[in-house]
Write a protein that holds these residues in place. Sequence first.
Motif, mmCIF file in Angstrom:
data_model
loop_
_atom_site.group_PDB
_atom_site.id
_atom_site.type_symbol
_atom_site.label_atom_id
_atom_site.label_comp_id
_atom_site.label_asym_id
_atom_site.label_seq_id
_atom_site.Cartn_x
_atom_site.Cartn_y
_atom_site.Cartn_z
ATOM 1 N N ALA A 142 -13.445 -4.886 -4.113
ATOM 2 C CA ALA A 142 -12.971 -3.584 -3.638
ATOM 3 C C ALA A 142 -11.913 -3.753 -2.554
ATOM 4 N N THR A 143 -12.127 -4.708 -1.645
ATOM 5 C CA THR A 143 -11.143 -4.966 -0.585
ATOM 6 C C THR A 143 -9.837 -5.476 -1.175
ATOM 7 N N GLY A 144 -9.927 -6.405 -2.142
ATOM 8 C CA GLY A 144 -8.731 -6.928 -2.780
ATOM 9 C C GLY A 144 -7.965 -5.858 -3.520
ATOM 10 N N LEU A 145 -8.671 -4.991 -4.226
ATOM 11 C CA LEU A 145 -8.019 -3.909 -4.951
ATOM 12 C C LEU A 145 -7.328 -2.952 -3.994
ATOM 13 N N ARG A 146 -7.994 -2.596 -2.912
ATOM 14 C CA ARG A 146 -7.418 -1.669 -1.949
ATOM 15 C C ARG A 146 -6.167 -2.274 -1.297
ATOM 16 N N ALA A 147 -6.233 -3.551 -0.930
ATOM 17 C CA ALA A 147 -5.083 -4.194 -0.297
ATOM 18 C C ALA A 147 -3.917 -4.339 -1.268
#
Length: 291
Positions: A142-147
Amino acid sequence: MSLNRQLAMFSAESARPSAYDLAGLLIGPGQVTRMGGTARVSVVVDAAWRVHALAAEFTARGLETSWEPAAVDGHFGVRTAYTGMLAPLAEAWTRGSGKRPPAGFALDGARLRLWFAAAGSVDPEGDGAVLRLGANDEHCAATGLRAFTALACMAELGRGPVLRIAGRRRVTRLRELVGERPAMAPLGAWPGDQPLVSETGLEADSAEQAGSRPVRTVRTSRMRPVAAGQLDTGQVLPAVPPDPAHGEVPPGEVAGQTPPGEPEAGQGLPDLPDQAGTTGPVRTGNDLTGP
């Protein structure tokens, strides 16, 4: 501000290389290990060209590199040496015994380039791309997708886990961020390698047109990883000696004779194919200043 100007600001070439750029590996399949006041970053890759690409990126940041064959056939473990330069990165990413993205994690072109060099791939038609995360790193997805979405364009989470980028325009944006294809990467392994398609849907450079133009081939030096037994020496990727098959015989040696100390054919990693634009010998981190 236009999108093109924003992409230029965050592209891989827009900032000075930094050890903090290795956060791009950690949001992907990379791992960080601490030892005292030092740390190292490691990652398992699925192709020899990725070893060369990551070694060049590490060296540009003053980090020594080593590699070894991985347990999975055809895969290689690449890692930096333990260094205090990576200690702040390890502190930010370590939670208990595992890695966790720090609050407010963001991507830029340099971090994205390292991520793609380690675990990125492009669809054969050039209209899609994938960024792989660690097999047990669902908590990073989720963090990678958001970034990634904040920096580049829309993407979707897929099984693996992976980030999947669909559409030729989005792949073009990805290419603008990650920069030029690494010298040792084969054609088709990097965003932007595929033929461009015009608005009418026709390829800008058809095979017929390409065949009608002369192509100049330039033979350049090749690189290969050091022997697996030299993991802790800091030696990285010496230049491959001249190829006798092309009449290149080192001074003081006889054509057809194997130089002393050189491994016979078939030992260690196979040499990568000749490609125009390869670089010369890669230096160790001792030859460079830190970020």
